[in-house]
Design an enzyme around this catalytic site. Sequence first.
Site, mmCIF file in Angstrom:
data_model
loop_
_atom_site.group_PDB
_atom_site.id
_atom_site.type_symbol
_atom_site.label_atom_id
_atom_site.label_comp_id
_atom_site.label_asym_id
_atom_site.label_seq_id
_atom_site.Cartn_x
_atom_site.Cartn_y
_atom_site.Cartn_z
ATOM 1 N N MET A 26 -0.322 5.085 -3.496
ATOM 2 C CA MET A 26 -0.623 5.386 -1.205
ATOM 3 C C MET A 26 0.750 5.290 -1.185
ATOM 4 S SD MET A 26 -2.872 1.577 -1.797
ATOM 5 C CE MET A 26 -1.571 -0.005 -2.932
ATOM 6 N N ALA A 31 9.667 7.120 -9.029
ATOM 7 C CA ALA A 31 9.734 8.404 -10.289
ATOM 8 C C ALA A 31 8.470 7.616 -11.674
ATOM 9 C CB ALA A 31 11.638 7.751 -11.343
ATOM 10 N N HIS A 33 5.555 7.454 -10.064
ATOM 11 C CA HIS A 33 4.126 8.762 -9.598
ATOM 12 C C HIS A 33 4.503 10.203 -9.520
ATOM 13 C CE1 HIS A 33 4.321 5.490 -6.321
ATOM 14 N NE2 HIS A 33 2.642 5.063 -7.160
ATOM 15 N N ASP A 146 -1.146 -0.284 -14.038
ATOM 16 C CA ASP A 146 -1.753 -0.697 -13.394
ATOM 17 C C ASP A 146 -2.818 -1.046 -14.444
ATOM 18 O OD1 ASP A 146 -1.507 -1.326 -10.325
ATOM 19 O OD2 ASP A 146 -1.449 0.997 -10.517
ATOM 20 N N ILE A 172 6.865 3.589 -16.741
ATOM 21 C CA ILE A 172 8.321 3.836 -16.527
ATOM 22 C C ILE A 172 8.957 2.216 -16.046
ATOM 23 C CG2 ILE A 172 9.755 5.373 -15.141
ATOM 24 C CD1 ILE A 172 7.620 6.606 -17.206
ATOM 25 N N SER A 181 7.331 -0.299 -9.209
ATOM 26 C CA SER A 181 6.545 -0.268 -8.200
ATOM 27 C C SER A 181 6.692 -0.546 -6.384
ATOM 28 C CB SER A 181 6.118 -1.692 -8.939
ATOM 29 O OG SER A 181 5.268 -1.918 -7.544
ATOM 30 N N SER A 182 6.257 0.265 -5.996
ATOM 31 C CA SER A 182 6.450 -0.049 -4.887
ATOM 32 C C SER A 182 6.962 -0.419 -4.015
ATOM 33 C CB SER A 182 5.181 0.727 -3.628
ATOM 34 O OG SER A 182 4.932 2.494 -4.328
#
Length: 277
Positions: A26, A31, A33, A146, A172, A181-182
């Site tokens: 999204m 890091a 991702h 997730d 990570i 996390s975003s």
Amino acid sequence: MEIITDIASLRVRLQDEASIALVPTMGNLHAGHLSLVRIAQQHAACTVVSIFVNRLQFAPHEDYDRYPRTQENDCRLLEEYGVDIVFIPGEKTLFPIPQEFQLLLPPVADTLEGACRPGFFRGVTTVVLKLFNIVQPQVAIFGEKDYQQLQIICRMVAQLNLPVEIIAGQTIRAEDGLALSSRNNYLDNIQRQKASELACNLKKIGESIASGERNFPQLEWSAIERLNMHGWKVDYISVRQNRTLLPATACDSGLVILGAAWLDQIRLIDNFPLVLS
């Protein structure tokens, strides 16, 4: 690196590729991702990263409108990492007409995250299935961060006979243990100092189990109490079988401790996988 926004152009670009790996995101990349990108590059000739903030997985009261969107920086990072294609569809591209068809999900999708966020996994699986149909990858990479989502997607692939291999990337973490996390971007400095407490409590449960403790409800309750005393509001902390996500029993060797909790107005999730010898 190519940036593609429409389905027809993407299919033309991919038609001669020997193998394709997909990393669905999204956006607002970090890091975690990028570690999934590295895994993808090891498993296919062409790596596709999709960026789409999926409205279907947000409830009306959730943070869809303020979810961080950093497309320019995301593309810069992906180019530095040697990604072949970034697929950035608009909402009208994926949903040209109202989405009437969705999957009937198994009961596990109504537990844990599904109980706290009704409809969440229906929204996730709808868009992931669309991306699989559009990109037609041989491999797709999802993060263990997730964990419940990962397991549900694995079941979807297996039970619908989808020709894609799901590979999991490890969570990570920052130096203090906080899972990247975003939504960590929402944390102010004071909240950031406390944010790793969720991970620490899940790890503490895992260490107790590894030492021989099998009273899972007591371990869960103790962790919830500790977090509540430190100003958290806990949605759940639960010891589960790592594949079925059913409540764990003393006989199980493959476990995962899952947790979700609110730190003020910010909701964090995490998990601690544990395999007993």
